[in-house]
Structure formats: structure tokens, C-alpha cells
Design an enzyme around this catalytic site. Structure first.
Site, short mmCIF file in Angstrom:
data_model
loop_
_atom_site.label_atom_id
_atom_site.label_comp_id
_atom_site.label_asym_id
_atom_site.label_seq_id
_atom_site.Cartn_x
_atom_site.Cartn_y
_atom_site.Cartn_z
N ARG A 6 -25.43 37.10 -22.92
CA ARG A 6 -24.65 37.45 -21.71
C ARG A 6 -24.85 38.92 -21.35
O ARG A 6 -24.81 39.29 -20.18
CB ARG A 6 -23.17 37.12 -21.90
CG ARG A 6 -22.51 37.85 -23.04
CD ARG A 6 -21.08 37.34 -23.27
NE ARG A 6 -20.55 37.83 -24.51
CZ ARG A 6 -19.43 38.54 -24.63
NH1 ARG A 6 -18.74 38.86 -23.56
NH2 ARG A 6 -19.01 38.93 -25.81
N GLU A 54 -12.30 27.57 -10.28
CA GLU A 54 -13.72 27.29 -10.45
C GLU A 54 -14.26 26.31 -9.41
O GLU A 54 -15.42 26.38 -9.00
CB GLU A 54 -13.98 26.73 -11.86
CG GLU A 54 -13.68 27.71 -12.99
CD GLU A 54 -12.19 27.85 -13.31
OE1 GLU A 54 -11.39 27.03 -12.79
OE2 GLU A 54 -11.83 28.76 -14.07
N PHE A 79 -15.73 25.64 -18.38
CA PHE A 79 -15.06 25.57 -17.07
C PHE A 79 -16.07 25.30 -15.95
O PHE A 79 -15.79 24.56 -15.02
CB PHE A 79 -14.29 26.87 -16.79
CG PHE A 79 -13.37 27.27 -17.90
CD1 PHE A 79 -12.51 26.33 -18.47
CD2 PHE A 79 -13.36 28.57 -18.39
CE1 PHE A 79 -11.67 26.69 -19.52
CE2 PHE A 79 -12.51 28.93 -19.43
CZ PHE A 79 -11.66 28.00 -20.00
N ASP A 113 -11.42 31.28 -30.12
CA ASP A 113 -10.69 30.62 -29.03
C ASP A 113 -10.54 29.11 -29.24
O ASP A 113 -9.66 28.47 -28.67
CB ASP A 113 -11.36 30.88 -27.68
CG ASP A 113 -10.95 32.22 -27.08
OD1 ASP A 113 -10.00 32.85 -27.63
OD2 ASP A 113 -11.56 32.64 -26.08
#
Lengths: 314, 279
Positions: A6, A54, A79, A113
Site C-alpha cells: 500500500r 462504499e 469493503f 482487526d
């Protein structure tokens, strides 16, 4: 040296933004995490934070593409592909619009998470859509080149990136060719087809196996769709034993894609390394890869197993 | 070109009549489709394509054209009828609706037919697409406008409100939505199925300028679109009160005609009503 894919994405966007005035970027309140914030800083007039919405982000991206823009829409993979699946399907993929869905935090290496944020099915979802190109870069270098290739490519593209810093495998001379399987190591005994962070694990596994006198081929399948069926089936035929490795469910991902191709073209014994039809859970990325069977030693075991099966079959 | 308002209204009236007849013929020929919500919005779409929008039917990709996005994609027969009537493609093609190999898909498909601006049909998506087109216009300093037609039941989709919020946030005053408020959806009156009411208050609270009109009055629609062009710094919403199945007596306000084709006899009756010269 370890770099997160990323981070490479954020840097690539800034460079591409200078080159392509029609490049626009959308995010869904995760710009700091997906690294699109790098682009937002340099090109605020071409960046749109769409908030935690989204579905609207994907639809807006479709509209921007219809008006000639090259939108990159980013959020976490779970998502992007899950929450907004129907918008990607009907507003983007069906009309074949030039939208780049570049999702980060894919797979279980999201870590602490837990399962709600760990996409184990995004490749399957995107691969099933007609018109969609699916790319899973193996490292930071490949990410930069894949994003550049996606921006030039006409049509919808899904790029799957991760959260943690991962080893850099390629130098700047590496040439990314969309849709081409890259053979990283050649050996006659078996072929390992790996994607994403599992490419590094596959190379480590090959080293271990070589120490025991087993020489395997390692192939980086960065483009899952369109799949390089020619290279895959020719290597399957040469080696007669295939292992796939992915940080994704074995249902619908790389393992499935390779199994489908080989079943029709050149059936050989196949063992899939991947997430075995279960959700993720909280933990450190390294612990999770170990617990879910996604390390070099698991690939070594898979090669041993597939070689036994090849013997049985003969 | 009509020289007076009177002539303009007569001309629009005539066009809407032809478009309604086309809708009946197409849906009857296809044996399936959505006449109710196509008929209810005939005046809205007629006034857009024959007076309001800046378009070049012979140059459908003209970058400065105004755009129309049919978010309630099941009203495809209406869109096809108006596009054919406006010269985007030959009217003879209308009877291929929903047939294998036709450019006239059951729901609008981008890229198949000139004049189709987006693929719609999965409800709730057209406003987001329109927002994207409007934002691109702002970035490029083009002065085109974007019109999105939504159904009232469509307001039950959450994405509509995501788009509503975003359009107000980004102050896209080149975006006008029209709500075909015919009060009915497949399972019954919208107020009974899952009420999205009150609509004007909801849209206002999301930051939109709202105007309510009689969706079958050309005069009110013309005035409303003129009003929308003058709205600055925020998107505009025209809530058009309509009658589902408008123009065909036995289809008016009848839930069953949402997604059912008339048989030959019904179609003939409908066409006779539509083509009867008003007293």
C-alpha cells in the site's frame, strides 16, 4: 528490506497523477490507511473522500469514468468487493468502465482487526465478473508497476494489496507484463504457482526443497484474470505436479483458477495452499500465516504431498 | 421550432402521446416489461429530450452534452421510445425490445445503443453515477448538466442517500434529480411497503433544493427545469407527482401494471385511448 504494497501504491499514485491529468482518486474514509492521502496532498482537486459509503463511491467512480476520467477507488478489500459488489458488478463491470478498484488490507495479514476486516474471498468475487482484470502484486516494486499498467489498460481492474510491510523481491528493472505468468525459478520436479505475498514464501520453500535435492519451478501469478493458461499448463505438463499458494480462500481464488484450467487442459496432481474455507481471526500477521498454514514450510509439505500423489498416479 | 409557448406545449403533448403509444407497442410485442412506471414519467422525459437538454442526437458522445441517467432502469421502454423519437436510432428497432440480440436490453445497457449514458436496472445506482459525471464536469470546467430520474420506491435503497449526502457535500449544482412520485411499487403503495415518505423533507434535510410539481404538467415541468438551472452551490431535486400507468385508463394507479405486458386486446384498447384526440 520490507515495504508495504500500500505504501508503494501511494507513491505510484503521486507519480501517475503527474503523468495523467485525467487520473482521479476516491477513498471511503481510509485515505491514511490505503495511502491515497499521498495523492490527496499533491492533487486535492482530483481527490474525493466519499466517506464511509462504499456503494456510492463505486457508482461515483463509474460516473467519472463515463465522463473520461481514470478513477482509482480505494478502501479495504473486504469493503470494496463485498459491501459494494453490486455496484462494481452493474455500474462498473457490466458496462466495462475504466475504473481501477485498488484495495488494500486484503487477506488475513490485516492482523488484529480480525475476520470482519480480513477479506478471504475478494479474488473469487472479482474473478467471477466478466470484463474484470484481477491483479495481485507480490511486492512493492510490482505494485508500482502493476498500478501503472492498470491505469494504461482500458477497462475495469481490481488490484489486491496488503497491510503489512513485506519483502521486496524485484528491483526497478523488473518488467511487469499484464496477464503473463513470471517464472522466477526453474526446476523439473514440481511447479509452484503463487500469488501476492505467497510468492516470497514459495521462493523460500524452493530453497528448502533444493537443499533436499528437489528442484521446483516457482511462478509468480500476478494476474489472476486473465490467467496465463498457456504457461501454467505447459509447466504442469513438464513437471507433472502442481502446488498453488495464496493468502485467500482455496475456493474461487488462484488455486481454483489453476485447477479449472488444468482440469480441462492437462490434469496433474494438484495441492492448494490457502485458507481452507474458514474466516480469519485476530492475531499478529506472522502468527496468523502460521496458524492458517500459509508459510514456506506449508508449501514444502504441499510439494511433498503432491509428489507422493504423482507417484501413486503413475 | 415552435414559435410560442402555446405551440411548444402542443408539440410536447403530441410527442408524449407518440412516446406512450410506443411504450405500449414495445411492451406488448416483447410480452414483458414495465409499462406503469414508463407511462408515469413520459412528460418528464419528453420535456428533457425535446426542450431542456442540450444534446446532439447525431453526435451522442459530444463531450459538452447534457446527460440523462435513468436510475429507475426498468422504465427502459420510455427511454428507448424517447431516444428513437429524438433520432438517436431508427424507431423500427423499438419492437426488438427484450429480444435476443437486440440493442434494446430489458434494462438500459451502456455501449449498446446510442444515447444510453449508463447501465442501470439495479435500483439505487443511477444517482451515484450521475454524481460522478457531474463531478467530472466540474473538474473539467464544462458547463453540461446531469439529469437523473429516480423512482419513489427507489428511495428505499440506502445508496440513494449516500449519493444524496455526497452530492450536497460536493455542491454539484450541475446535477438535477427528478423523482417520479407515482406512489406505487411492486408490492403495493410505497407508503405501505416501506415508506420513504415524507420525500421533500428528507431531500431538503440532505442539503438539496427541492421543488414539487405536477409531473404531467408540461408548464410546471418547464418552469421547474428552468428553476433548477438557477440553483447554485447545491444539487436540485424535482419531485414530480405522477400517476402510474398515466394515459391508459385501466393501467392508471393499478399496481399490477408495474411489470406486466398487455395482451393484444389490451394493447389495442390502450392505443385507442392514447391516440384519441383530446376534446
Amino acid at each position: 528490506m520490507n515495504v508495504a504494497t500500500r505504501d508503494a501504491y501511494g507513491r505510484a499514485l503521486v507519480e501517475l497523477g503527474k503523468k495523467y491529468p485525467d487520473l482521479v482518486v476516491l477513498d471511503a474514509d481510509l485515505a491514511k490507511s490505503t495511502k491515497t492521502a499521498d495523492f490527496a496532498k499533491v492533487f486535492p482537486e482530483r481527490f474525493f473522500d466519499m466517506g464511509i459509503a462504499e456503494q456510492n463511491m463505486m457508482g461515483t467512480a463509474a460516473g467519472l469514468a463515463l465522463a473520461g476520467k481514470i478513477p482509482c477507488a480505494s478502501t479495504f478489500a473486504v469493503f470494496a468487493t463485498g459491501r459494494a459488489f453490486d455496484q462494481i458488478r452493474n455500474s462498473i463491470a457490466y458496462p466495462g468502465l475504466n475504473v481501477k478498484i485498488i484495495a488494500t488490507h486484503a487477506g488475513i495479514t490485516v492482523g488484529e482487526d480480525g475476520a470482519s476486516h480480513q477479506s478471504v474471498e475478494d479474488i473469487a468475487l472479482m474473478r467471477a465478473l466478466p470484463n474484470m482484470t484481477v491483479i495481485v502484486p507480490a511486492d512493492a516494486t510490482e505494485t508500482g508497476k502493476a498500478v501503472a499498467a492498470a491505469v494504461v489498460h482500458e477497462g475495469p481492474v481490481y488490484i489486491r494489496l496488503g497491510r503489512p510491510a513485506v519483502p521486496v523481491l524485484f528491483d526497478e528493472n523488473y518488467r511487469f507484463r499484464l496477464g503473463r505468468a513470471e517464472i522466477l525459478r526453474r526446476g523439473p520436479d514440481a511447479a509452484i504457482f503463487a500469488t501476492g505475498i505467497m510468492v516470497y514464501e514459495a521462493l523460500k520453500a524452493a530453497e528448502t526443497l533444493a537443499g533436499r535435492g528437489v528442484d521446483v519451478t516457482v511462478v509468480n501469478i500476478h494476474t489472476i484474470k486473465p490467467l496465463d493458461v498457456e504457461t501454467i499448463s505447459s509447466l504442469a505438463m513438464k513437471t507433472g505436479a502442481v502446488v498453488t499458494a495464496e493468502e485467500h480462500s482455496i475456493i474461487g481464488g488462484l488455486g481454483s483458477a489453476v485447477a479449472e484450467a488444468l482440469a480441462e487442459r492437462c490434469p496433474v496432481p494438484l495441492v492448494r495452499v490457502g485458507i481452507r474455507d474458514r474466516f480469519g481471526e485476530s492475531g499478529k500477521p506472522g502468527e496468523l500465516l502460521e496458524a492458517f498454514g500459509l508459510t514456506a514450510s506449508h508449501i514444502v509439505e504441499a510439494v511433498d504431498l503432491v509428489l507422493q500423489r504423482r507417484v501413486c498416479g503413475k | 421550432m415552435p414559435s410560442s409557448q402555446e405551440e411548444l406545449l402542443q408539440d410536447l403533448e403530441k410527442k408524449a402521446r407518440v412516446i406512450r403509444s410506443d411504450i405500449i407497442r414495445m411492451v406488448a410485442e416483447a410480452g414483458s416489461g414495465h409499462p406503469g412506471g414508463s407511462l408515469s414519467a413520459a412528460e418528464i422525459v419528453t420535456v428533457l429530450y425535446f426542450h431542456v437538454m442540450r444534446i446532439r442526437p447525431d453526435e451522442p458522445d459530444w463531450p459538452d452534452r447534457d446527460r440523462f441517467v435513468l436510475s429507475k432502469g426498468h422504465a427502459a421502454p420510455l427511454l428507448y421510445a424517447v431516444l428513437a423519437e429524438r433520432g438517436y436510432f431508427p424507431a423500427e428497432e423499438l419492437i426488438t425490445l427484450r429480444k435476443l440480440g437486440s440493442r434494446l436490453q430489458g434494462h438500459p445497457a451502456f455501449g449498446k445503443l446510442p444515447g444510453i449514458e449508463a447501465s442501470t436496472g439495479s435500483l439505487g445506482q443511477g444517482l451515484s453515477i450521475s454524481l460522478g459525471i457531474a463531478l467530472a464536469g466540474k473538474i473539467d470546467h464544462r458547463d453540461y448538466r446531469v439529469y437523473a430520474l429516480l423512482g419513489d420506491g427507489e428511495n428505499e435503497e440506502g445508496q440513494v442517500w449516500e449519493a444524496a449526502m455526497a452530492a450536497a457535500h460536493y455542491r454539484v449544482d450541475n446535477l438535477t434529480a427528478i423523482l417520479d412520485y407515482n406512489g406505487l411499487q411492486i408490492d403495493g403503495p410505497v407508503a405501505d411497503v416501506l415508506s420513504p415518505l415524507p420525500l421533500p423533507e428528507k431531500w431538503r434535510s440532505f442539503g438539496w433544493e427541492v421543488r414539487e410539481v405536477d409531473g404531467h404538467s408540461f408548464e410546471e415541468l418547464l418552469a421547474a427545469f428552468e428553476w433548477a438551472k438557477g440553483v447554485h452551490d447545491r444539487p436540485s431535486m424535482i419531485i414530480a407527482k405522477t400517476v402510474k400507468g398515466k394515459g391508459v385508463s385501466f393501467m392508471e394507479n393499478a399496481v399490477d401494471w408495474h411489470g406486466k405486458a398487455p395482451d393484444r386486446e389490451q394493447a389495442e384498447k390502450a392505443l385507442a385511448e392514447l391516440l384519441a384526440v383530446p376534446s
